[in-house]
Structures are given as C-alpha cells and as structure tokens.
Design a protein around this motif. Structure first.
Motif, PDB file in Angstrom:
ATOM      1  N   HIS A 121       0.825  -1.210   0.000  1.00  0.00           N
ATOM      2  CA  HIS A 121       0.000   0.000   0.000  1.00  0.00           C
ATOM      3  C   HIS A 121       0.853   1.252   0.000  1.00  0.00           C
ATOM      4  O   HIS A 121       2.065   1.199   0.222  1.00  0.00           O
ATOM      5  N   HIS A 243       4.829   0.005   0.569  1.00  0.00           N
ATOM      6  CA  HIS A 243       5.282  -0.826   1.687  1.00  0.00           C
ATOM      7  C   HIS A 243       4.259  -1.892   2.031  1.00  0.00           C
ATOM      8  O   HIS A 243       3.081  -1.784   1.667  1.00  0.00           O
ATOM      9  N   ARG A 262       4.034   8.865  13.336  1.00  0.00           N
ATOM     10  CA  ARG A 262       3.890   9.604  12.076  1.00  0.00           C
ATOM     11  C   ARG A 262       4.059  11.111  12.331  1.00  0.00           C
ATOM     12  O   ARG A 262       3.441  11.663  13.238  1.00  0.00           O
TER      13      ARG A 262
HETATM   14 FE   FE2 Z   1       1.314   1.851   6.003  1.00  0.00          FE
END
Ligand code: FE2
Ligand code: AKG
Length: 318
Positions: A121, A243, A262
């Motif tokens: 994805h 990934h 993130r």
């Molecule tokens: Fe991811």
C-alpha cells in the motif's frame, strides 16, 4: 560527549539524506540498544493494558488487534510520549521535514505467529480507510497528490523475514498506484483468508487492491527489499513509499511488534474539518486527540497541540 556534538551526530548525514531522497526511506537506524528496547517494551506492554486514560478507551481490544482503539497510546503512556520526542528520531526527521515537527499519530503493528502479511500500500492523505483526508499540506486540495507523512517504524521486538518484517519498494514514493478517494469495504472475515501473488496478505480487514488506480496492475515484488531489524532499530519512510509486510510464519512466542510514529511539519493541517474517524470496523471521537510538538516550535497554530499526556505528565519537545 557534549550535547552539541551529539546533536550533529544525530541529524542525517549528507549521504543518508541523498539516499533518503532517492529511495524514499532510510534505515535501519539504531535508536535503542536491544536491552534498552526490552526494558521499554516490557513497561509499555504492561501499561498498555490500562486503558483508563487512553484517548480512545471505548473498546478493550488489547494490543493484539491492530485497530483504531490502539491509535495514539503515546497520548497516555509516558514512555511512548518520550519515544515520539526522542532526539535520535526527531533530529533525523527534521533533516527531511525541517525543524518544527508534529507527531499526529502512533500505531502498534503486531504480527503473531500465523498472522498474514500486510498488503502492499501507499498512503498520502490517509483517506484510504476513513474516506476523508486526514492531512492537508498548504496549497493542497483534497484530490491532489500531496506529500503524505513521514513514518518512523520502530522494531519493539526483533523483526525477521520469518516473523513478518516490513518490506518496501525503493524509489516508489513519487507515484501513487492507489486512489485514496476510492472505497474499500471492511470485512473482518477477510482477515487471514487471502493469498496474493503467492503470499498470504491483507489489510486488517480491508483489501487494499480495491484502491488500485489500475485494477490490473500488480506491485513489482522483484524490486522489494525486506527490512529485517534488531529490536530498538527503526526505519524512516514516506507514507507514499510502496510498503507491506511478510506473514508471520514463525511458531511459539516469536511475534513481531512494530510501533509506527507519524510526523508532519507544523504547517500541515491534521484532521481538517473532522471530529471523529471511522476505520477498521470502529469509530472514535477525536475529542481527546491532540498533536504532540515533538521538536521545535509551532508558528502556525493550525492544529490542537498538547504538552501533557492524558495522565497529566509533561511532554517535552526535543
Ligand atoms: Fe502503512
Ligand atoms: O507493520 C506493518 O505490517 C505495516 C506498517 C505500515 O503500514 C505503516 O507503518 O504505515
């Protein structure tokens, strides 16, 4: 070592930065020694069972299930708050995104023996599962190709080909093969049921292939790199990099636990016009959500920021 030498050493070197820009990722990089990592994970694992101060306490799903109720435990677990502000991480992220950084999301990614791998994805706006963009860079409209987010994926346990390490396709970060405005349907029954190009993979109840721009396209798996990591190491990558991960084919207690943090620069708008998210079969209110200023200062004030965990302990930016 003086703190100023340490600071210079932690930033990405010119070679590392050049490699990052070419390949879309850098790593593995060592953040903790294996012993330090063991100690941290032992404490975090125990504290994670107490959801009384968790940002999304609705469902007691434990950390066995990767779902939205396990998002953002850095907001209530002190060691995770320290982890997201760790200079060994954020100084390197600052080499790429600039000095002022927000951590807007963390997630546990466990793979237990028998678990399928993660689908290939890419994520840009993170509308992929919720249907609504979760990130908006300045000047970006909801349908544009933006820059995504930097993910720092840390191996809280050793990560091997056998127990389901992360895989990436170097250099794939600049072209989206998935359209996040398309729809994926969630079906728990899909978990551990599909084999894709010879590898058991899924996306935690979704099938990421449903977002493909070209339904007939297949990821170029011959170009994939398997990122095996010692516990305490991390890899930094663009969320728009292709990934995935391998299934966990090990037995016994050989599970892998990834922890993803993130980051975006302070100029990015996080969760624009959104007060709750629906993903992975659940729904959470963002009432308790806040970004953490992980490094530098916030000169934009686009986003809600907290300087304390939900238990009231201070969070100190690097
Ligand atoms: Fe991811
Ligand atoms: O750990 C995994 O299997 C997937 C991780 C991932 O997709 C991410 O960190 O964005």
């Amino acid at each position: 070592m003086t703190s100023s030498t340490e600071r210079t050493n932690i930033a990405l070197s010119a070679d590392e930065l050049a490699s990052f820009h070419k390949n879309g990722y850098i790593g593995p990089l060592t953040i903790y020694s294996p012993d330090e990592m063991d100690q941290i994970w032992k404490t975090v694992r125990r504290e994670a069972l107490d959801r009384s101060h968790a940002a999304y306490p609705e469902v007691d799903s434990g950390i066995g299930a990767p779902n939205i109720f396990n998002y953002d435990r850095h907001l209530d677990i002190e060691l995770l708050a320290e982890h997201v502000c760790n200079r060994r991480i954020v100084d390197r992220v600052a080499s790429i995104l600039g000095p002022d950084l927000l951590c807007w999301r963390t997630e546990f990614f466990p793979k237990y023996p028998g678990d399928e791998g993660t689908d290939w994805h890419q994520a840009d706006t993170f509308a992929n599962a919720s249907g609504k963009p979760q990130l908006l860079w300045p000047g970006e409209s909801e349908d544009d190709f933006g820059a995504g987010t930097l993910t720092v994926w840390t191996a809280f346990t050793e990560s091997t080909r056998e127990n389901g390490c992360l895989q990436i396709i170097p250099g794939s970060q600049n072209k989206m093969n998935y359209d996040e405005t398309k729809h994926m349907d969630y079906n728990e029954g899909r978990i551990n049921s599909e084999v894709k190009d010879g590898v058991p993979r899924g996306f935690f109840g979704y099938d990421y292939r449903q977002l493909q721009v070209d339904p007939h396209w297949r990821p170029n798996e011959e170009d994939a790199v398997s990122l095996t990591m010692e516990k305490g190491q991390c890899v930094i990558f663009w969320s728009t990099l292709m990934h995935a991960s391998l299934p966990n084919t090990a037995t016994g207690k050989n599970y892998r636990m990834g922890f993803a943090s993130r980051y975006v620069p302070t100029k990015v708008r996080i969760y624009p016009d959104t007060d709750h998210i629906e993903e992975y079969g659940g729904s959470i209110s963002l009432e308790n959500w806040a970004a953490v200023l992980a490094r530098g200062e916030d000169r934009f004030q686009h986003n809600k920021i907290t300087s304390k965990t939900l238990k009231g302990t201070p969070i100190r930016p690097a």
